[in-house]
Design a protein around this motif. Structure first.
Motif, PDB file in Angstrom:
ATOM      1  N   GLU A  24      40.355  26.716  37.523  1.00  0.00           N
ATOM      2  CA  GLU A  24      41.192  27.717  38.192  1.00  0.00           C
ATOM      3  C   GLU A  24      40.705  29.128  37.873  1.00  0.00           C
ATOM      4  OE1 GLU A  24      43.375  27.479  40.631  1.00  0.00           O
ATOM      5  OE2 GLU A  24      43.034  25.311  40.638  1.00  0.00           O
ATOM      6  N   ARG A  25      40.233  29.341  36.662  1.00  0.00           N
ATOM      7  CA  ARG A  25      39.656  30.652  36.307  1.00  0.00           C
ATOM      8  C   ARG A  25      38.407  30.915  37.147  1.00  0.00           C
ATOM      9  NH1 ARG A  25      38.206  34.102  31.523  1.00  0.00           N
ATOM     10  NH2 ARG A  25      37.090  35.705  32.652  1.00  0.00           N
ATOM     11  N   VAL A  26      37.529  29.922  37.246  1.00  0.00           N
ATOM     12  CA  VAL A  26      36.315  30.053  38.071  1.00  0.00           C
ATOM     13  C   VAL A  26      36.708  30.284  39.523  1.00  0.00           C
ATOM     14  CG1 VAL A  26      34.265  28.835  38.939  1.00  0.00           C
ATOM     15  CG2 VAL A  26      34.859  28.716  36.502  1.00  0.00           C
ATOM     16  N   ARG A  35      39.761  24.329  44.639  1.00  0.00           N
ATOM     17  CA  ARG A  35      39.345  23.929  43.298  1.00  0.00           C
ATOM     18  C   ARG A  35      38.093  23.064  43.382  1.00  0.00           C
ATOM     19  NH1 ARG A  35      43.126  20.379  39.859  1.00  0.00           N
ATOM     20  NH2 ARG A  35      44.618  21.981  40.377  1.00  0.00           N
ATOM     21  N   GLU A  36      37.943  22.286  44.456  1.00  0.00           N
ATOM     22  CA  GLU A  36      36.766  21.444  44.625  1.00  0.00           C
ATOM     23  C   GLU A  36      35.499  22.289  44.704  1.00  0.00           C
ATOM     24  OE1 GLU A  36      40.292  19.271  45.302  1.00  0.00           O
ATOM     25  OE2 GLU A  36      39.645  21.062  46.378  1.00  0.00           O
ATOM     26  N   ALA A  38      35.156  25.291  43.389  1.00  0.00           N
ATOM     27  CA  ALA A  38      34.967  25.819  42.033  1.00  0.00           C
ATOM     28  C   ALA A  38      34.342  24.760  41.132  1.00  0.00           C
ATOM     29  CB  ALA A  38      36.302  26.302  41.469  1.00  0.00           C
ATOM     30  N   GLU A  39      34.749  23.507  41.300  1.00  0.00           N
ATOM     31  CA  GLU A  39      34.188  22.433  40.479  1.00  0.00           C
ATOM     32  C   GLU A  39      32.731  22.175  40.831  1.00  0.00           C
ATOM     33  OE1 GLU A  39      35.530  18.194  38.599  1.00  0.00           O
ATOM     34  OE2 GLU A  39      36.372  18.732  40.548  1.00  0.00           O
ATOM     35  N   GLU A  40      32.391  22.248  42.102  1.00  0.00           N
ATOM     36  CA  GLU A  40      31.001  22.071  42.539  1.00  0.00           C
ATOM     37  C   GLU A  40      30.103  23.135  41.897  1.00  0.00           C
ATOM     38  OE1 GLU A  40      28.755  23.180  46.643  1.00  0.00           O
ATOM     39  OE2 GLU A  40      30.530  21.920  46.856  1.00  0.00           O
ATOM     40  N   VAL A  41      30.547  24.366  41.941  1.00  0.00           N
ATOM     41  CA  VAL A  41      29.792  25.484  41.374  1.00  0.00           C
ATOM     42  C   VAL A  41      29.706  25.337  39.850  1.00  0.00           C
ATOM     43  CG1 VAL A  41      29.938  27.981  40.991  1.00  0.00           C
ATOM     44  CG2 VAL A  41      30.304  27.047  43.275  1.00  0.00           C
ATOM     45  N   THR A  42      30.810  24.981  39.228  1.00  0.00           N
ATOM     46  CA  THR A  42      30.849  24.805  37.775  1.00  0.00           C
ATOM     47  C   THR A  42      29.883  23.717  37.338  1.00  0.00           C
ATOM     48  OG1 THR A  42      33.129  25.591  37.671  1.00  0.00           O
ATOM     49  CG2 THR A  42      32.364  24.246  35.827  1.00  0.00           C
ATOM     50  N   THR A  43      29.856  22.624  38.058  1.00  0.00           N
ATOM     51  CA  THR A  43      28.947  21.524  37.744  1.00  0.00           C
ATOM     52  C   THR A  43      27.496  22.000  37.783  1.00  0.00           C
ATOM     53  OG1 THR A  43      30.482  19.865  38.578  1.00  0.00           O
ATOM     54  CG2 THR A  43      28.157  19.238  38.497  1.00  0.00           C
ATOM     55  N   ALA A  44      27.117  22.694  38.841  1.00  0.00           N
ATOM     56  CA  ALA A  44      25.731  23.153  38.981  1.00  0.00           C
ATOM     57  C   ALA A  44      25.350  24.129  37.868  1.00  0.00           C
ATOM     58  CB  ALA A  44      25.534  23.804  40.349  1.00  0.00           C
ATOM     59  N   VAL A  45      26.221  25.089  37.581  1.00  0.00           N
ATOM     60  CA  VAL A  45      25.893  26.122  36.598  1.00  0.00           C
ATOM     61  C   VAL A  45      25.865  25.551  35.182  1.00  0.00           C
ATOM     62  CG1 VAL A  45      26.617  28.323  35.597  1.00  0.00           C
ATOM     63  CG2 VAL A  45      26.699  27.995  38.077  1.00  0.00           C
ATOM     64  N   LEU A  46      26.851  24.737  34.825  1.00  0.00           N
ATOM     65  CA  LEU A  46      26.868  24.174  33.470  1.00  0.00           C
ATOM     66  C   LEU A  46      25.688  23.243  33.227  1.00  0.00           C
ATOM     67  CD1 LEU A  46      30.641  23.450  32.810  1.00  0.00           C
ATOM     68  CD2 LEU A  46      29.205  25.231  31.797  1.00  0.00           C
ATOM     69  N   THR A  47      25.323  22.467  34.223  1.00  0.00           N
ATOM     70  CA  THR A  47      24.163  21.588  34.095  1.00  0.00           C
ATOM     71  C   THR A  47      22.893  22.414  33.894  1.00  0.00           C
ATOM     72  OG1 THR A  47      25.252  19.939  35.475  1.00  0.00           O
ATOM     73  CG2 THR A  47      22.881  19.716  35.207  1.00  0.00           C
TER      74      THR A  47
END
Length: 147
Positions: A24-26, A35-36, A38-47
């Motif tokens: 939610e912050r992202v 949120r989906e 945001a999760e897609e972007v979070t997955t790519a960046v954290l990986t």
């Protein structure tokens, strides 16, 4: 079929509250519509970030991330090449098919949340390990010494 053999994949456990809060912050910082996304972007960046950090900083950051985020972060082995912040953005854009501008936005949105979770001391150590150009990606000014 054996009664203990599932005929389909087991349903995924719901995400933990800390992970949902991170997403939610992202989502808020990145102005993503869902949120989906945001999760897609979070997955790519954290990986991608997981390919850049090693040692105690990698372990320390994984310990401060929500479990789901930590799994993404450590899912890729660190790579030997040392990419500058800008090269990190370009590499991620080439891997995801995004433009440089949107990838830079995505990176900043996720790493801003990561910086908050890491805390200032760990973030200082992370930035000391990484080549130039990452501070701004984490929402900090890039400080350089005068020649």
């Amino acid at each position: 079929m054996h009664p203990l053999t599932p005929d389909s994949a087991a349903p995924a456990a719901p995400p933990s509250r800390p992970y949902v809060q991170m997403l939610e912050r992202v989502r808020y910082d990145g102005a993503y519509p869902t949120r989906e996304k945001a999760e897609e972007v979070t997955t790519a960046v954290l990986t991608a970030l997981g390919r850049r950090l090693t040692g105690e900083e990698r372990v320390g950051l994984a310990a401060r991330l929500p479990v789901e985020a930590a799994r993404l972060f450590v899912s890729s082995a660190p790579e030997a090449d040392r990419l500058t912040g800008w090269a990190f953005v370009k590499d991620l854009a080439s891997r995801t098919g995004g433009t440089l501008a949107t990838t830079r936005w995505d990176v900043g949105s996720v790493l801003g949340a990561v910086a908050q979770l890491a805390g200032p001391e760990l973030l200082d150590r992370i930035l000391a390990q990484l080549p130039s150009g990452y501070a701004i990606l984490f929402g900090r000014p890039e400080l350089t010494q005068a020649a």
